[in-house]
Design a protein around this motif. Structure first.
Motif, PDB file in Angstrom:
ATOM      1  N   THR A  69       3.389  25.366 144.187  1.00 28.91           N
ATOM      2  CA  THR A  69       2.468  25.757 143.417  1.00 28.91           C
ATOM      3  C   THR A  69       2.937  27.211 142.046  1.00 28.91           C
ATOM      4  O   THR A  69       1.725  27.966 142.225  1.00 28.91           O
ATOM      5  CB  THR A  69       2.947  26.731 144.767  1.00 28.91           C
ATOM      6  OG1 THR A  69       4.015  27.467 144.765  1.00 28.91           O
ATOM      7  CG2 THR A  69       1.911  25.923 146.168  1.00 28.91           C
ATOM      8  N   GLN A  70       3.605  27.357 141.611  1.00 31.29           N
ATOM      9  CA  GLN A  70       4.000  26.962 141.126  1.00 31.29           C
ATOM     10  C   GLN A  70       3.453  26.679 139.262  1.00 31.29           C
ATOM     11  O   GLN A  70       4.680  26.828 138.044  1.00 31.29           O
ATOM     12  CB  GLN A  70       5.318  27.871 140.572  1.00 31.29           C
ATOM     13  CG  GLN A  70       5.009  29.100 142.141  1.00 31.29           C
ATOM     14  CD  GLN A  70       7.114  29.484 142.469  1.00 31.29           C
ATOM     15  OE1 GLN A  70       7.891  29.244 141.015  1.00 31.29           O
ATOM     16  NE2 GLN A  70       7.726  29.545 142.868  1.00 31.29           N
ATOM     17  N   ARG A  71       2.931  25.758 138.895  1.00 33.01           N
ATOM     18  CA  ARG A  71       2.585  24.657 138.089  1.00 33.01           C
ATOM     19  C   ARG A  71       2.332  25.694 136.745  1.00 33.01           C
ATOM     20  O   ARG A  71       1.060  26.233 137.128  1.00 33.01           O
ATOM     21  CB  ARG A  71       1.838  24.236 138.354  1.00 33.01           C
ATOM     22  CG  ARG A  71       0.736  23.396 137.245  1.00 33.01           C
ATOM     23  CD  ARG A  71      -0.029  22.104 137.839  1.00 33.01           C
ATOM     24  NE  ARG A  71      -0.596  21.868 139.143  1.00 33.01           N
ATOM     25  CZ  ARG A  71      -0.567  20.306 138.985  1.00 33.01           C
ATOM     26  NH1 ARG A  71       0.207  19.738 137.595  1.00 33.01           N
ATOM     27  NH2 ARG A  71       0.137  19.605 140.261  1.00 33.01           N
ATOM     28  N   PRO A  72       2.825  25.447 135.533  1.00 30.75           N
ATOM     29  CA  PRO A  72       2.556  26.184 134.747  1.00 30.75           C
ATOM     30  C   PRO A  72       1.912  26.108 134.010  1.00 30.75           C
ATOM     31  O   PRO A  72       0.698  24.251 134.286  1.00 30.75           O
ATOM     32  CB  PRO A  72       3.552  26.081 133.381  1.00 30.75           C
ATOM     33  CG  PRO A  72       4.572  24.818 134.139  1.00 30.75           C
ATOM     34  CD  PRO A  72       4.190  24.813 135.374  1.00 30.75           C
ATOM     35  N   ASN A  75       7.731  27.747 129.944  1.00 33.48           N
ATOM     36  CA  ASN A  75       6.564  28.605 130.283  1.00 33.48           C
ATOM     37  C   ASN A  75       5.860  29.023 129.327  1.00 33.48           C
ATOM     38  O   ASN A  75       6.493  29.507 128.345  1.00 33.48           O
ATOM     39  CB  ASN A  75       5.829  29.168 131.656  1.00 33.48           C
ATOM     40  CG  ASN A  75       6.342  30.439 131.782  1.00 33.48           C
ATOM     41  OD1 ASN A  75       6.455  31.345 131.125  1.00 33.48           O
ATOM     42  ND2 ASN A  75       6.561  30.399 133.928  1.00 33.48           N
ATOM     43  N   VAL A 127       9.973  22.464 138.888  1.00 31.81           N
ATOM     44  CA  VAL A 127       9.079  23.255 139.483  1.00 31.81           C
ATOM     45  C   VAL A 127       8.446  23.404 141.137  1.00 31.81           C
ATOM     46  O   VAL A 127       7.706  22.648 141.268  1.00 31.81           O
ATOM     47  CB  VAL A 127       7.650  24.517 138.600  1.00 31.81           C
ATOM     48  CG1 VAL A 127       9.027  24.681 137.217  1.00 31.81           C
ATOM     49  CG2 VAL A 127       6.790  23.748 138.221  1.00 31.81           C
TER      50      VAL A 127
END
Length: 138
Positions: free
Chosen positions: A111-114, A83, A108
């Protein structure tokens, strides 16, 4: 006379070895290639658009190099996906040919989308690393 033949043989061998030693290792040009939300998981596709610039020798099976987990014989060149903050998201250690660079992906939690990612290619035989451009993840 015999010494001349030995010197000539060494020179010829060195000449044939030069292309292998001087293999091009260009900077990968990374491109976003789509995404899919599968429940709570985001799967992101990536591709190296200049994959054809890489020699197949870079992806040869390399049993004399360290294994990848429990797989004893894997490719010479590995790919890691990071990321924008430099955290490793995923890696590939078994790409068999340059064309496989056009089919990279990682997953991923949604909620943790880069915001952006980049890749590194690691030529383990020659101990070279090249870093791609960063691409935004919409």
């Amino acid at each position: 006379m015999r010494l001349k033949r030995i010197v000539l043989a060494v020179a010829l061998l060195a000449g044939f070895a030069t292309p292998v030693l001087a293999q091009s290792f260009p900077r990968p040009v990374l491109q976003f290639n789509g995404q899919l939300v599968f429940g709570p998981t985001l799967i992101v596709g990536l591709k190296v658009v200049n994959w054809s610039d890489y020699s197949p020798a870079l992806f040869a099976d390399s049993p004399k190099l360290p294994p990848c987990g429990l797989t004893p014989s894997v490719s010479r060149t590995w790919v890691d996906i990071y990321n924008a903050r430099g955290q490793r998201l995923y890696g590939f250690c078994d790409l068999a040919e340059p064309a496989n660079l056009s089919q990279l992906f990682f997953s991923v939690p949604v909620t943790q989308r880069p915001r952006a990612v980049y890749i590194t290619l690691i030529d383990r035989l020659r101990r070279r690393i090249v870093v791609s451009n960063r691409v935004a993840i919409p």
